[in-house]
Scaffold this active site. Structure first.
Site, PDB file in Angstrom:
ATOM      1  N   ARG A 182      -9.364  -0.963   0.347  1.00 38.53           N
ATOM      2  CA  ARG A 182      -8.397   0.422   1.098  1.00 38.53           C
ATOM      3  C   ARG A 182     -10.035   1.215   1.424  1.00 38.53           C
ATOM      4  O   ARG A 182     -10.842   1.490   0.897  1.00 38.53           O
ATOM      5  CB  ARG A 182      -7.370   0.793   0.043  1.00 38.53           C
ATOM      6  CG  ARG A 182      -6.562  -0.201   0.213  1.00 38.53           C
ATOM      7  CD  ARG A 182      -5.125   0.895  -0.949  1.00 38.53           C
ATOM      8  NE  ARG A 182      -4.184   0.266  -0.587  1.00 38.53           N
ATOM      9  CZ  ARG A 182      -2.800   0.246  -0.149  1.00 38.53           C
ATOM     10  NH1 ARG A 182      -2.742   0.984   1.310  1.00 38.53           N
ATOM     11  NH2 ARG A 182      -2.045  -0.996  -0.065  1.00 38.53           N
ATOM     12  N   LYS A 185       8.683   3.293   0.016  1.00 41.66           N
ATOM     13  CA  LYS A 185       8.897   3.005   1.720  1.00 41.66           C
ATOM     14  C   LYS A 185       9.839   2.451   1.943  1.00 41.66           C
ATOM     15  O   LYS A 185      10.027   2.068   2.955  1.00 41.66           O
ATOM     16  CB  LYS A 185       7.583   2.514   1.379  1.00 41.66           C
ATOM     17  CG  LYS A 185       6.317   3.220   0.972  1.00 41.66           C
ATOM     18  CD  LYS A 185       5.234   1.899   1.308  1.00 41.66           C
ATOM     19  CE  LYS A 185       3.401   2.833   1.150  1.00 41.66           C
ATOM     20  NZ  LYS A 185       2.604   2.066   1.103  1.00 41.66           N
ATOM     21  N   PRO A 241       3.310   5.007   7.542  1.00 37.02           N
ATOM     22  CA  PRO A 241       4.570   5.114   6.855  1.00 37.02           C
ATOM     23  C   PRO A 241       4.185   5.183   5.794  1.00 37.02           C
ATOM     24  O   PRO A 241       4.103   4.528   5.308  1.00 37.02           O
ATOM     25  CB  PRO A 241       5.523   5.082   7.706  1.00 37.02           C
ATOM     26  CG  PRO A 241       5.280   3.786   8.700  1.00 37.02           C
ATOM     27  CD  PRO A 241       3.721   3.404   8.248  1.00 37.02           C
ATOM     28  N   GLU A 242       4.425   6.694   4.914  1.00 34.97           N
ATOM     29  CA  GLU A 242       4.080   6.543   3.301  1.00 34.97           C
ATOM     30  C   GLU A 242       5.243   7.147   2.830  1.00 34.97           C
ATOM     31  O   GLU A 242       6.301   7.542   3.806  1.00 34.97           O
ATOM     32  CB  GLU A 242       3.385   7.361   2.845  1.00 34.97           C
ATOM     33  CG  GLU A 242       2.033   6.573   3.219  1.00 34.97           C
ATOM     34  CD  GLU A 242       0.551   6.687   2.787  1.00 34.97           C
ATOM     35  OE1 GLU A 242       1.038   7.764   0.958  1.00 34.97           O
ATOM     36  OE2 GLU A 242      -0.602   7.274   3.057  1.00 34.97           O
TER      37      GLU A 242
END
Length: 263
Positions: free
Chosen positions: A249, A59, A2-3
């Site tokens: 990432r 977030k 979730p962003e």
């Protein structure tokens, strides 16, 4: 994971399901998602109160009650679900809030990497204090100040929550692709025009994603092609997309649209 757009969607779930409703019962089915508070105190502090208008920062979701504020972070697999109070719980429902009107708000999370805090907990307060300005509302001046204050690569800067709150891996890659900026560009190498483009593109991508409540896999967006098996052509120029680890990432970019910076 979730962003910002996903959490904005969870804020809407909380508002639609619970705002103005009394918390009749708090059932903690898995205390592993609680931080700095036990199940008994969570129930004692929240039962009998009403959820008021929720807020989101980056977030983080802030569930106000007119008393204690509940902080929620969704890690990689968390979400909020509105259900009928008599519906059978899902096996990953960790905390259930039974509300007036026969509704139930559920914190559901498979991997339990984050969870719930109360705002008066020192750890929770520190986490919020460490957040940068919200990426959806940050002004151009504050955006410029954040970027110029940090050395390093663009991808790392955009996903640093202490610099700018709310962007994760998908959003950062999408914003950089639409801005035609390589993820390994040094933040200090950007011109004023490039920072303006980056800020404008970020706002546009976020507005579209917030409407969808996630980063949409559009055919004309990088996100719609990044996970294609065996790689995929860039939706803008048909060049084969590149993928590598940047700033720890998995990062995807187009080598033609986003030329690598000269060393």
């Amino acid at each position: 994971m979730p962003e910002l757009p996903d959490v904005e969607g969870f804020r809407r779930v909380l508002a639609d399901c619970a705002q103005g409703r009394t918390i009749q019962r708090v059932e903690v089915r898995d205390a592993g998602v609680l931080h700095g508070i036990g199940a008994r105190r969570l129930s004692r502090d929240l039962e009998g109160r009403k959820f008021t208008e929720p807020e989101r920062h980056g977030k983080w979701l802030l569930a106000h009650t007119g008393g204690p504020t509940l902080l929620l972070h969704f890690g990689m697999t968390g979400r909020l679900v509105c259900a009928a109070a008599d519906d059978e719980p899902h096996r990953h429902d960790r905390v259930l809030f039974t509300l007036g009107g026969g509704r139930q708000l559920r914190y559901r999370d498979q991997r339990k990497l984050k969870g719930l805090w109360l705002a008066d907990d020192p750890e929770a307060a520190r986490r919020l204090d460490d957040q940068g300005p919200d990426a959806l509302t940050v002004s151009r001046a504050d955006f410029d100040a954040a970027l110029t204050s940090r050395r390093g690569r663009l991808k790392a800067a955009l996903t640093d929550q202490s610099l700018l709150a709310g962007l994760g891996n998908l959003l950062a890659d999408e914003i950089l692709w639409q801005s035609r900026l390589h993820p390994s560009r040094a933040t200090g190498s950007l011109t004023d025009d490039e920072r303006a483009t980056l800020h404008r593109t970020m706002r546009r991508v976020l507005r579209t994603s917030v409407r969808a409540e996630h980063v949409p896999p559009r055919d004309n967006w990088l996100t719609g092609h990044r996970d294609a098996p065996g790689g995929a052509p860039c939706p803008r120029c048909d060049t084969r997309l590149c993928s590598s680890r940047i700033a720890g990432r998995t990062t995807v970019w187009c080598p033609r649209c986003q030329p690598e910076p000269e060393s």
